[in-house]
Design a protein around this motif. Structure first.
Motif, PDB file in Angstrom:
ATOM      1  N   THR A  42      54.007  53.985  34.586  1.00 35.50           N
ATOM      2  CA  THR A  42      53.628  53.822  33.179  1.00 35.50           C
ATOM      3  C   THR A  42      54.240  52.574  32.574  1.00 35.50           C
ATOM      4  N   ARG A  43      55.526  52.343  32.847  1.00 37.85           N
ATOM      5  CA  ARG A  43      56.220  51.203  32.237  1.00 37.85           C
ATOM      6  C   ARG A  43      55.796  49.867  32.846  1.00 37.85           C
ATOM      7  N   THR A  44      55.468  49.844  34.138  1.00 43.98           N
ATOM      8  CA  THR A  44      55.105  48.575  34.780  1.00 43.98           C
ATOM      9  C   THR A  44      53.597  48.361  34.843  1.00 43.98           C
ATOM     10  N   GLY A  45      52.817  49.400  34.541  1.00 47.45           N
ATOM     11  CA  GLY A  45      51.372  49.302  34.710  1.00 47.45           C
ATOM     12  C   GLY A  45      50.744  48.141  33.977  1.00 47.45           C
ATOM     13  N   GLY A  46      51.027  48.037  32.677  1.00 46.98           N
ATOM     14  CA  GLY A  46      50.394  46.986  31.885  1.00 46.98           C
ATOM     15  C   GLY A  46      50.805  45.598  32.310  1.00 46.98           C
ATOM     16  N   VAL A  47      52.108  45.381  32.470  1.00 42.78           N
ATOM     17  CA  VAL A  47      52.579  44.035  32.756  1.00 42.78           C
ATOM     18  C   VAL A  47      52.204  43.603  34.172  1.00 42.78           C
ATOM     19  N   VAL A  48      52.319  44.517  35.151  1.00 41.19           N
ATOM     20  CA  VAL A  48      51.990  44.140  36.519  1.00 41.19           C
ATOM     21  C   VAL A  48      50.486  43.919  36.671  1.00 41.19           C
ATOM     22  N   SER A  49      49.683  44.730  35.993  1.00 42.05           N
ATOM     23  CA  SER A  49      48.234  44.529  36.050  1.00 42.05           C
ATOM     24  C   SER A  49      47.841  43.204  35.410  1.00 42.05           C
ATOM     25  N   SER A  50      48.493  42.871  34.310  1.00 39.10           N
ATOM     26  CA  SER A  50      48.229  41.573  33.674  1.00 39.10           C
ATOM     27  C   SER A  50      48.637  40.434  34.601  1.00 39.10           C
ATOM     28  N   ALA A  51      49.800  40.598  35.247  1.00 41.57           N
ATOM     29  CA  ALA A  51      50.256  39.568  36.178  1.00 41.57           C
ATOM     30  C   ALA A  51      49.295  39.427  37.345  1.00 41.57           C
ATOM     31  N   GLY A  52      48.831  40.557  37.891  1.00 40.98           N
ATOM     32  CA  GLY A  52      47.883  40.504  38.998  1.00 40.98           C
ATOM     33  C   GLY A  52      46.565  39.884  38.604  1.00 40.98           C
ATOM     34  N   LEU A  53      46.116  40.189  37.392  1.00 47.37           N
ATOM     35  CA  LEU A  53      44.860  39.611  36.911  1.00 47.37           C
ATOM     36  C   LEU A  53      44.969  38.096  36.795  1.00 47.37           C
ATOM     37  N   ILE A  54      46.101  37.614  36.283  1.00 45.24           N
ATOM     38  CA  ILE A  54      46.286  36.162  36.155  1.00 45.24           C
ATOM     39  C   ILE A  54      46.395  35.511  37.526  1.00 45.24           C
ATOM     40  N   LEU A  55      47.164  36.130  38.426  1.00 45.81           N
ATOM     41  CA  LEU A  55      47.321  35.553  39.765  1.00 45.81           C
ATOM     42  C   LEU A  55      45.985  35.499  40.490  1.00 45.81           C
ATOM     43  N   ALA A  56      45.199  36.576  40.385  1.00 46.23           N
ATOM     44  CA  ALA A  56      43.882  36.583  41.017  1.00 46.23           C
ATOM     45  C   ALA A  56      42.978  35.521  40.396  1.00 46.23           C
ATOM     46  N   ALA A  57      43.058  35.375  39.081  1.00 44.50           N
ATOM     47  CA  ALA A  57      42.208  34.384  38.407  1.00 44.50           C
ATOM     48  C   ALA A  57      42.564  32.966  38.824  1.00 44.50           C
ATOM     49  N   THR A  58      43.841  32.683  38.974  1.00 44.17           N
ATOM     50  CA  THR A  58      44.230  31.327  39.377  1.00 44.17           C
ATOM     51  C   THR A  58      43.752  31.007  40.786  1.00 44.17           C
ATOM     52  N   PHE A  59      43.851  31.981  41.695  1.00 41.40           N
ATOM     53  CA  PHE A  59      43.336  31.733  43.047  1.00 41.40           C
ATOM     54  C   PHE A  59      41.814  31.651  43.056  1.00 41.40           C
ATOM     55  N   ALA A  60      41.173  32.398  42.156  1.00 40.98           N
ATOM     56  CA  ALA A  60      39.711  32.335  42.083  1.00 40.98           C
ATOM     57  C   ALA A  60      39.237  30.943  41.688  1.00 40.98           C
ATOM     58  N   VAL A  61      40.091  30.174  41.002  1.00 38.66           N
ATOM     59  CA  VAL A  61      39.723  28.807  40.622  1.00 38.66           C
ATOM     60  C   VAL A  61      39.456  27.960  41.870  1.00 38.66           C
ATOM     61  N   LEU A  62      40.098  28.305  42.985  1.00 38.63           N
ATOM     62  CA  LEU A  62      39.856  27.561  44.228  1.00 38.63           C
ATOM     63  C   LEU A  62      38.400  27.667  44.672  1.00 38.63           C
ATOM     64  N   MET A  63      37.687  28.671  44.190  1.00 42.23           N
ATOM     65  CA  MET A  63      36.291  28.827  44.568  1.00 42.23           C
ATOM     66  C   MET A  63      35.410  27.753  43.936  1.00 42.23           C
ATOM     67  N   THR A  64      35.958  27.018  42.977  1.00 40.39           N
ATOM     68  CA  THR A  64      35.206  25.899  42.396  1.00 40.39           C
ATOM     69  C   THR A  64      35.267  24.661  43.278  1.00 40.39           C
ATOM     70  N   GLN A  65      36.137  24.663  44.291  1.00 40.03           N
ATOM     71  CA  GLN A  65      36.297  23.495  45.146  1.00 40.03           C
ATOM     72  C   GLN A  65      35.161  23.390  46.151  1.00 40.03           C
ATOM     73  N   PRO A  66      34.698  22.190  46.468  1.00 41.11           N
ATOM     74  CA  PRO A  66      33.562  22.021  47.380  1.00 41.11           C
ATOM     75  C   PRO A  66      33.971  22.045  48.854  1.00 41.11           C
ATOM     76  N   ILE A  67      35.010  22.818  49.175  1.00 41.67           N
ATOM     77  CA  ILE A  67      35.507  22.924  50.547  1.00 41.67           C
ATOM     78  C   ILE A  67      35.429  24.385  50.963  1.00 41.67           C
ATOM     79  N   GLU A  96      37.018  26.096  53.288  1.00 42.89           N
ATOM     80  CA  GLU A  96      38.301  26.759  53.481  1.00 42.89           C
ATOM     81  C   GLU A  96      38.923  27.181  52.155  1.00 42.89           C
ATOM     82  N   LEU A  97      38.877  26.304  51.159  1.00 44.90           N
ATOM     83  CA  LEU A  97      39.461  26.644  49.870  1.00 44.90           C
ATOM     84  C   LEU A  97      38.637  27.718  49.158  1.00 44.90           C
ATOM     85  N   PHE A  98      37.309  27.654  49.275  1.00 41.55           N
ATOM     86  CA  PHE A  98      36.469  28.686  48.672  1.00 41.55           C
ATOM     87  C   PHE A  98      36.785  30.046  49.284  1.00 41.55           C
TER      88      PHE A  98
END
Length: 861
Positions: free
Chosen positions: A644-669, A671-673
């Protein structure tokens, strides 16, 4: 450690003035380094990252070609000229003559060392003109390094000159020079877009989480400082030749620091808001927050840094050069998160929570209602929850049935390039192997020109499977002891069929050399295909080593953090399941849905290292909070409170981390996609399935044994002292508890017994690897040394325990027996190794015991 940490925090965060000094220090360091360090682009090395290990046969062949055939160290650009219409042959011939003239003139780029075409070398027409004579090739050797900007500019000038002189004929510049130039351009074209997209995406998510503009900007400022310090420090180290940095590494560093930095910021600020509920003094609340998160954040950063350093065990330059720069970045980010970030928050005062205010920010730290419902679900049906999640992960892993890798760089571009178009023309008009011929090198101790080797090897190679053509006359070194045969395969040079053909090709040349009566000759194969085959072999070897090392590192960090032997096992098992499910889903999506010809050859290793190193973070955060809650709550309620105490913050952290790696999908390579998709998918899987459902369900099922051998009672707060009248009379029949000194001795013996057993197991793995051809002695060296030290301490503690405790404790005897098992396992291993031929049979002189033999093999390099 806690008193020292508390003093350090008071020194750094004790007041606004001290916080201002910390912020000023980091800004000054970042500014000074930026002013004196070379630019990151100027020290990037994109060439070595795509080469096999220096000791591989293809690299030895390359060195021989450069040493014995002067001028062969040039990088060729291949100009493909195809005529159109009824007079296509004439168009192509005239265009080739004009292109050859302009590239042979004094005004040509200085990197161009010559021109080979039908206009300059008529005798080479058989190899340079297609069967229908509509297409011709112009070979343009170029000196310099493909990673230099001047070389890339020269390739661009060659393209411009060729296009200008081609007239109505179609022209494209490809070959190693064209491919390398296009690779750099494709990478650099998306860097700025990726950085801007990452900043905007993270800012948007932080605004939604914090609902405060200043609080959303603080993590971005911290990441900016850390990135500037890491990039400039890395540029210094790369300029000094201590590390290598490629464009791909720099791209991944960007998203990694944004993801990890915002994760750490969310964890620390969440505890800060929670501390404000009980401590209105902001500096003291921040000290409490940093102190309570120090253990988990330090464990997280240490895991990532150590996992990155594990890549140094690789022999592939692509993997070996990947780790140090990223480890540097994460270490700097953790240091900035512990100092600059909390200092900046204190410096901004109450305004950091505007417009909601401090009270609302603190109230949100109690946990959202959705996480109470998730905790209740896990509490009601842990068996059902665990079963459903495991079944889901296994189903996702089924995508691995279609798994295959690709080593074709050109097919990995998600944008059109001239080199890819030229490569396609060559394959259509001349055959698939003509774009990158292989070179068979034979070196002997005598002049080969006086033997039958040239004729016999040429005939053998021409009759070999998978060979399209062989030059009739080999080239020789000046002394005649080295012969070079150009061989064209009838497969795409980067296909798995072509890579598989290199080994048989080598054996064919060696057999022909032996049949000609030349013994002990060195036979090597060079060229793009041979180098790619060696890259594949090295990556296969490295992936196995890295998997073992990373799992050992993660397990060790979890053991030290949780003081448990059981918890690391089931936590690591969840990470392995997550990796397999992620790789299966990535394989299905990119190969089946998108139509990629395979996963990039390094993608699997990258996914494993990053997903395990980053995925364990969320296990660390929830389990460290679970351990803290056990001080006042039973295990069932403790895991619910932790979720309960870590759910919100860890989920927010995971969402941001996943979103930053998803930015690699914009690359025209490719391997990076693929890497970006896999990381985004895997992190979301860890964040919203494994961490909130599977891990709490397993902890629920294990109950009091979840942190075995640590028991919940050992973590509880000490009870209030009882009055003498309430004290219970001693039981005369009870077994007296061991004295504190004996208890410490027993714990020390228990831990060293476990270490003794683990190092024996590691030694077995190392010995197994050592006796498989083309593997490493790393396991034997590391675990042999560890076991030697652990064994000595174990023997001494055994004697001490026997004297002090008289072996009166069942647990002690049990651990002593367990620690005696690995030597017998070693004997069984050695018997198996001798029977299977992996160990030679013992000679008369070396007739020693099996355990003694095992120890000798471990201690001798």
């Amino acid at each position: 450690m806690q008193p020292t940490l508390s003093r350090a925090l008071r020194c750094l965060l004790g007041s606004k003035k001290r916080a201002a000094a910390v912020v000023a220090f980091w800004v000054l360091i970042a500014g000074l380094l930026a002013g004196v360090a070379p630019t990151l682009e100027s020290i990037e090395d994109n060439a070595s990252a795509n080469l096999p290990p220096a000791a591989s046969d293809s690299m030895k062949a390359r060195d021989l070609i450069r040493a014995e055939l002067p001028g062969q160290d040039a990088i060729p650009a291949i100009v493909v000229v195809r005529g159109e219409g009824a007079d296509a042959g004439t168009q192509a011939e005239e265009a080739v003559e004009r292109i050859s003239t302009v590239l042979s003139a004094d005004s040509r780029p200085e990197q161009v060392t010559g021109v080979i075409s039908t206009a300059t070398t008529p005798r080479a027409a058989a190899e340079l003109v297609s069967e229908d004579r509509d297409t011709q090739l112009v070979i343009v050797p170029m000196k310099g390094s493909a990673s230099d900007e001047s070389f890339q500019d020269a390739v661009g000038e060659v393209r411009a000159l060729a296009a200008d002189r081609a007239g109505s004929a179609e022209v494209a510049v490809t070959g190693p020079a064209g491919i390398a130039t296009d690779t750099v351009k494709v990478f650099s074209s998306g860097d700025k877009v990726m950085l801007l997209a990452t900043i905007l995406l993270v800012l948007f998510i932080l605004l939604a989480i914090y609902r405060s503009p200043l609080m959303a900007l603080v993590p971005l400022l911290a990441v900016g400082v850390a990135m500037r310090v890491a990039e400039t420090t890395g540029a210094f180290l790369a300029d000094a030749g201590l590390i290598t940095v490629s464009s791909q590494t720099a791209s991944i560093m960007t998203v990694l620091l944004f993801g990890v930095g915002t994760d750490y910021a969310l964890i620390i600020t969440a505890r800060y808001r929670e501390a404000l509920l009980d401590e209105p003094d902001r500096p003291r609340a921040m000290q409490v927050a940093v102190r309570r998160t120090a253990e988990s954040v330090l464990a997280s950063a240490s895991t990532i840094v150590l996992a990155m350093f594990a890549l140094l065990a690789a022999v592939s330059p692509a993997l070996r050069g990947f780790g140090p720069y990223l480890a540097l970045g994460v270490a700097v980010m953790a240091l900035v998160a512990f100092t600059f970030l909390p200092a900046l928050i204190l410096l901004l005062g109450k305004g950091v929570f505007w417009p909601g205010g401090v009270d609302k920010a603190a109230a949100r730290s109690r946990g959202a209602g959705v996480w109470h419902r998730v905790a209740a679900l896990v509490a009601r049906a842990p068996v059902r929850v665990a079963s459903v999640v495991i079944a889901l992960l296994v189903a996702m892993s089924a995508g691995l049935l279609g798994y295959q890798e690709s080593f074709n760089t050109l097919s990995g571009f998600r944008t059109a390039t001239e080199s890819e178009r030229g490569q396609r023309l060559v394959q259509e008009e001349f055959g698939p192997g003509e774009s990158a011929p292989s070179t068979v090198v034979i070196r002997a101790g005598e002049d080969l020109r006086t033997t039958s080797v040239p004729a016999e090897v040429t005939a053998a190679l021409a009759d070999a499977d998978d060979v399209s053509r062989v030059d009739e006359r080999p080239r020789f070194s000046e002394d005649g002891r080295t012969a070079f045969y150009e061989v064209v395969l009838d497969h795409d040079p980067y296909s798995s069929e072509a890579l598989d053909a290199i080994g048989p090709l080598t054996e064919t040349a060696r057999a022909a050399t032996d049949a000609a009566g030349v013994q002990d000759a060195t036979v090597l194969v060079g060229g793009e295909t041979a180098q790619t085959a060696d890259i594949r072999s090295a990556l296969d070897r490295d992936t196995l080593i890295i998997v073992i090392l990373v799992l050992v590192i993660v397990t060790a960090v979890l053991v030290l953090l949780l003081r448990s032997l059981l918890a690391p096992l089931y936590l690591v098992a969840t990470l392995i399941l997550s990796f397999l499910a992620t790789l299966g889903a990535t394989t299905f999506f990119t190969l089946t849905v998108l139509g990629d010809e395979g996963l990039g050859n390094r993608v699997t290793a990258y996914i494993f290292v990053f997903l395990v190193a980053l995925g364990v973070d969320y296990n660390i955060f929830i389990m460290s909070r679970f351990k803290q809650e056990l001080r006042t709550l039973p295990p069932g309620k403790a895991i619910s409170a932790a979720l309960t105490r870590t759910g919100g913050v860890v989920s927010s952290a995971g969402l941001i981390l996943a979103a930053t790696f998803a930015v690699l999908m914009t690359q025209p390579i490719r391997e990076l996609f693929q890497f970006g998709f896999a990381m985004a998918f895997g992190i979301l899987l860890d964040t919203f399935v494994i961490r909130p459902l599977l891990v709490p369900a397993l902890v629920r099922l294990l109950g009091d044994h979840a942190l075995w051998p640590t028991r919940p009672a050992a973590l509880s707060e000490p009870p209030a002292p009882t009055r003498p009248a309430e004290q219970t009379a001693p039981d005369p029949d009870a077994t007296p508890a061991p004295a504190p000194a004996s208890g410490r001795l027993l714990r020390a013996f228990t831990w060293i017994a476990v270490i003794e057993a683990c190092t024996w197991a590691g030694l077995l793995i190392g010995m197994y690897l050592k006796y498989i051809p083309e593997t490493t002695e790393l396991g034997v060296r590391i675990f042999g040394a560890l076991h030697g030290a652990a064994f000595i301490v174990y023997v001494l503690l055994t004697l001490l325990v026997a004297l002090r405790l008289k072996w009166g404790l069942g647990r002690t005897t049990l651990f002593a027996l367990l620690a005696a098992i690995p030597p017998f396992a070693t004997i069984a291993f050695e018997v198996w190794a001798r029977r299977t031929g992996r160990l030679p049979a013992p000679d008369a002189v070396g007739a020693v015991g099996a355990v003694g033999t095992a120890r000798t093999s471990a201690d001798v390099p």
